[in-house]
Design a protein around this motif. Sequence first.
Motif, PDB file in Angstrom:
ATOM      1  N   ASP A  54       0.700  -1.145   0.085  1.00 22.60           N
ATOM      2  CA  ASP A  54       0.090  -0.069   0.069  1.00 22.60           C
ATOM      3  C   ASP A  54       0.898   1.289  -0.271  1.00 22.60           C
ATOM      4  O   ASP A  54       1.840   1.209   0.570  1.00 22.60           O
ATOM      5  CB  ASP A  54      -0.860  -0.104   1.206  1.00 22.60           C
ATOM      6  N   ASP A  55       0.632   2.262  -0.851  1.00 25.13           N
ATOM      7  CA  ASP A  55       1.302   3.428  -1.018  1.00 25.13           C
ATOM      8  C   ASP A  55       1.343   4.292   0.205  1.00 25.13           C
ATOM      9  O   ASP A  55       2.082   5.170   0.336  1.00 25.13           O
ATOM     10  CB  ASP A  55       1.241   4.171  -2.248  1.00 25.13           C
ATOM     11  N   SER A 188      -4.848   2.313  -9.684  1.00 22.33           N
ATOM     12  CA  SER A 188      -3.608   2.535 -10.401  1.00 22.33           C
ATOM     13  C   SER A 188      -3.370   1.399 -11.272  1.00 22.33           C
ATOM     14  O   SER A 188      -3.123   1.555 -12.587  1.00 22.33           O
ATOM     15  CB  SER A 188      -2.247   2.969  -9.645  1.00 22.33           C
ATOM     16  N   ARG A 246     -22.398  10.590  12.584  1.00 22.01           N
ATOM     17  CA  ARG A 246     -22.148  10.828  11.029  1.00 22.01           C
ATOM     18  C   ARG A 246     -23.443  11.587  10.626  1.00 22.01           C
ATOM     19  O   ARG A 246     -24.637  10.975  10.690  1.00 22.01           O
ATOM     20  CB  ARG A 246     -21.756   9.638  10.438  1.00 22.01           C
TER      21      ARG A 246
HETATM   22  C1  LIG Z   1     -14.825  10.607   1.471  1.00 24.07           C
HETATM   23  C2  LIG Z   1     -15.417   9.373   1.342  1.00 24.07           C
HETATM   24  C3  LIG Z   1     -16.608   9.003   1.943  1.00 24.07           C
HETATM   25  C4  LIG Z   1     -17.363   7.846   1.796  1.00 24.07           C
HETATM   26  N1  LIG Z   1     -18.590   7.481   2.419  1.00 24.07           N
HETATM   27  C5  LIG Z   1     -18.917   6.201   2.119  1.00 24.07           C
HETATM   28  C6  LIG Z   1     -20.267   5.919   2.712  1.00 24.07           C
HETATM   29  O1  LIG Z   1     -20.737   6.571   3.544  1.00 24.07           O
HETATM   30  N2  LIG Z   1     -20.652   4.661   2.629  1.00 24.07           N
HETATM   31  C7  LIG Z   1     -19.811   3.506   2.052  1.00 24.07           C
HETATM   32  O2  LIG Z   1     -20.309   2.595   1.934  1.00 24.07           O
HETATM   33  N3  LIG Z   1     -18.646   3.868   1.102  1.00 24.07           N
HETATM   34  C8  LIG Z   1     -18.281   5.360   1.387  1.00 24.07           C
HETATM   35  N4  LIG Z   1     -17.025   5.564   0.704  1.00 24.07           N
HETATM   36  C9  LIG Z   1     -16.562   4.686  -0.158  1.00 24.07           C
HETATM   37  C10 LIG Z   1     -15.649   3.332   0.769  1.00 24.07           C
HETATM   38  O3  LIG Z   1     -14.682   4.225   1.531  1.00 24.07           O
HETATM   39  C11 LIG Z   1     -14.822   2.505  -0.277  1.00 24.07           C
HETATM   40  O4  LIG Z   1     -15.794   1.822  -0.803  1.00 24.07           O
HETATM   41  C12 LIG Z   1     -14.055   1.508   0.293  1.00 24.07           C
HETATM   42  O5  LIG Z   1     -12.661   2.304   0.927  1.00 24.07           O
HETATM   43  C13 LIG Z   1     -13.550   0.704  -0.518  1.00 24.07           C
HETATM   44  O6  LIG Z   1     -12.528  -0.233  -0.181  1.00 24.07           O
HETATM   45  P1  LIG Z   1     -11.296  -0.679  -1.002  1.00 24.07           P
HETATM   46  O7  LIG Z   1     -10.344  -1.463  -0.183  1.00 24.07           O
HETATM   47  O8  LIG Z   1     -11.808  -1.305  -2.368  1.00 24.07           O
HETATM   48  O9  LIG Z   1     -10.331   0.685  -1.436  1.00 24.07           O
HETATM   49  P2  LIG Z   1      -9.682   1.563  -0.583  1.00 24.07           P
HETATM   50  O10 LIG Z   1     -10.320   1.770   0.633  1.00 24.07           O
HETATM   51  O11 LIG Z   1      -9.769   2.969  -1.489  1.00 24.07           O
HETATM   52  O12 LIG Z   1      -8.370   1.140  -0.555  1.00 24.07           O
HETATM   53  C14 LIG Z   1      -7.495   1.160  -1.827  1.00 24.07           C
HETATM   54  C15 LIG Z   1      -5.957   1.276  -0.995  1.00 24.07           C
HETATM   55  O13 LIG Z   1      -5.135   0.992  -2.210  1.00 24.07           O
HETATM   56  C16 LIG Z   1      -3.953   1.897  -2.078  1.00 24.07           C
HETATM   57  N5  LIG Z   1      -3.369   2.001  -3.346  1.00 24.07           N
HETATM   58  C17 LIG Z   1      -3.882   2.975  -4.521  1.00 24.07           C
HETATM   59  N6  LIG Z   1      -2.791   2.674  -5.485  1.00 24.07           N
HETATM   60  C18 LIG Z   1      -1.812   2.165  -5.068  1.00 24.07           C
HETATM   61  C19 LIG Z   1      -0.675   1.724  -5.766  1.00 24.07           C
HETATM   62  N7  LIG Z   1      -0.346   2.145  -6.928  1.00 24.07           N
HETATM   63  N8  LIG Z   1       0.309   1.165  -4.989  1.00 24.07           N
HETATM   64  C20 LIG Z   1       0.110   0.609  -3.513  1.00 24.07           C
HETATM   65  N9  LIG Z   1      -1.101   0.988  -2.976  1.00 24.07           N
HETATM   66  C21 LIG Z   1      -2.264   1.728  -3.616  1.00 24.07           C
HETATM   67  C22 LIG Z   1      -4.511   3.097  -1.389  1.00 24.07           C
HETATM   68  O14 LIG Z   1      -3.639   3.820  -0.784  1.00 24.07           O
HETATM   69  C23 LIG Z   1      -5.470   2.718  -0.520  1.00 24.07           C
HETATM   70  O15 LIG Z   1      -5.091   2.350   0.834  1.00 24.07           O
HETATM   71  C24 LIG Z   1     -16.582   6.939   0.867  1.00 24.07           C
HETATM   72  C25 LIG Z   1     -15.246   7.139   0.556  1.00 24.07           C
HETATM   73  C26 LIG Z   1     -14.891   8.358   0.449  1.00 24.07           C
HETATM   74  C27 LIG Z   1     -13.384   8.788  -0.186  1.00 24.07           C
END
Ligand SMILES: Cc1cc2nc3c(=O)[nH]c(=O)nc-3n(C[C@H](O)[C@H](O)[C@H](O)COP(=O)(O)OP(=O)(O)OC[C@H]3O[C@@H](n4cnc5c(N)ncnc54)[C@H](O)[C@@H]3O)c2cc1C
Lengths: 534, 63
Positions: A54-55, A188, A246
């Motif tokens: 993770d970056d 990415s 929230r």
């Molecule tokens: C402001 C905000 C509010 C939200 N509110 C809600 C809500 O109310 N309800 C809801 O259900 N969802 C909400 N979400 C969405 C929810 O946060 C996401 O659905 C969830 O985080 C998805 O999880 P994930 O593990 O797929 O991705 P993420 O949590 O986005 O994790 C991806 C990870 O990959 C890492 N990464 C990316 N590119 C690279 C790379 N090239 N190399 C290494 N690491 C990398 C990132 O740093 C990150 O840590 C919200 C999102 C945001 C931004």
Amino acid sequence: MAGHVRSRLPYAPPPKGRGARAGRVPVAIVGAGPVGLSAAIDLALKGVASVVVDDDDRVSPGSRAFTWARRTIDIFDRLGVGEAIRAKGVTWRTERVFHGARTLAVIDHAPDAGVAAPAFLNLQQYHVEEILLARCADFPDLIDLRFRHRVTAAEQDAAGVTLDVYTEDGRYRLAADWLLACDGARSSVRGMMDLAFEGEAFEDRFLIADIRSPAPFPDERWFWFAPTFHPGQTAMLHRQPDGMVRLDLQLGPDADPERERLPERVAPRVEAALGGRPFDLDWVSVYAFSARRLAQFVHGRIVFAGDSAHVIPPFGSRGANAGVQDVDNLCWKLALVIGGAAGPELLASYDAERGRAADDNLRRAGRSARFMGPRTPAERLFRDEVLALAVDHAFAQRLIDPGRMSTPCALDGLSLQSADDPAMAGPMGPGAPCLDAPVTDPDGRPGWLLPRLGGRFTLLGVGVEPPAVEGAARLTVGEGGLGDPAGLVAARYPRGVYIIRPDQHVAARWAAPAPRAAAHALARARGAIAEVGP
Amino acid sequence: MTQSGEPTPDDAFAAIVEAHDGLSPEASARLNARLVLLLAERVGDPAAVIRAATAARRGLEDA
Ligand SMILES: Cc1cc2nc3c(=O)[nH]c(=O)nc-3n(C[C@H](O)[C@H](O)[C@H](O)COP(=O)(O)OP(=O)(O)OC[C@H]3O[C@@H](n4cnc5c(N)ncnc54)[C@H](O)[C@@H]3O)c2cc1C
């Protein structure tokens, strides 16, 4: 704004002296969000080692995804974090919908009694990530977490994937048999592969805030259309742990995100919403939703899961819930493929099954978005008249859509499931996600059905002894097996034999034990039989 | 011979039209929306409502 105290996660320099071959891992996971971490744990439970890069080195900055649905909690139980999540979270089942100052509807989201998991649980995304990280530490030999390691390139051939990874101490190459791209909405890896991410963006902006307040708030979801404190828009309030609420406020399409984020703009809005209760702002964000998916989640040896594969407007809490459910569907399949017990074709079923779920989530969330932010005068007219009719008409109450809550997706008719036995009828047909029920051990100790199904193939007999079939565990309810103290297993699972998948979905069932049919259906559920039909 | 107490389709049509008497165009539009919603409920058959929506749209061009 103080903000949740987020400790830094440990950085480890790039592995030295490990040649490309020595460093080769079965699975590389890009992204340590809720999806990537859940995947690492699920794979570890099946004995599969992974490296997670993770970056960043911090958990989520604010609550983000904070409402976890029953199906996800069932999965968290299977991953071994259910207890920690429940110990910390706020559980709820009642939703109150207001129009202006009037209560329009009170919705009970837990019509099924007698299940272990609550209908919903509120817990800030950073707490969930912290709990998942702690669980990862239980598998030091199988999970290698690397923070501040950024993937800058990904290449694959028939044998595997090679990643270029950048760290402050230099670059290195990471070779893996499989790559899980769990790198979020701006993936990415998706960008590197130049994959189209089609769908639509919604213009509506939402202000979301984590608010500390010593005032008491109920364990309910409150949703307003046109509240008196925020005219003409929608608002939503949930209690979170740590004395927080929230608040989600719709701002409309013309809001300026930079300006709306300023504390002097936010504070009066929150003050109005909380009706003068004291508060501190902990985290604020202005957010616009979009609805997009990859046409395919599986690209050779690179598999997308979570927000990288689909972004879903979070109405009804679909974003991260869908991502964890992707993991649940994917990891047992990947483990079978890695172990040589199934061919890579099995992963096509992940694409089909979770693609169906993504489409379903996108359709429902898209409707909710339109109900909350009508885009044409006609849409607004019908929305407003539904709200007006709801005062006197129950049918209109049921049409009110404040975000239809996330429900699990049924997988019937897809390739791993067998056709239902014509002698069977009623709920829990092939493709259904298993519903929990209370059970007792032979010595009378109370427990729950779902944990007994575990994370493996199980032949479940309800009132019938299941046949012995190679490759599946056996579990009997009644007939000298587990007790059914409330009669709910029998009520939910019509008498018969069920093949339960490792992700706790019914793959096939029969009224009577049928060893040959069961062996065949088990082979189908493991992807060994490609043609569709019984 | 139209003397039974049962209203006829003509009566229903007249009632729909008369319900709009005295309303502004905005209020008329609201009334129509309510009528559609109430009728969709009374029909009790979502598939029939979907077919009706398709039929109603036929012949109307996008703006
Ligand atoms: C402001 C905000 C509010 C939200 N509110 C809600 C809500 O109310 N309800 C809801 O259900 N969802 C909400 N979400 C969405 C929810 O946060 C996401 O659905 C969830 O985080 C998805 O999880 P994930 O593990 O797929 O991705 P993420 O949590 O986005 O994790 C991806 C990870 O990959 C890492 N990464 C990316 N590119 C690279 C790379 N090239 N190399 C290494 N690491 C990398 C990132 O740093 C990150 O840590 C919200 C999102 C945001 C931004």
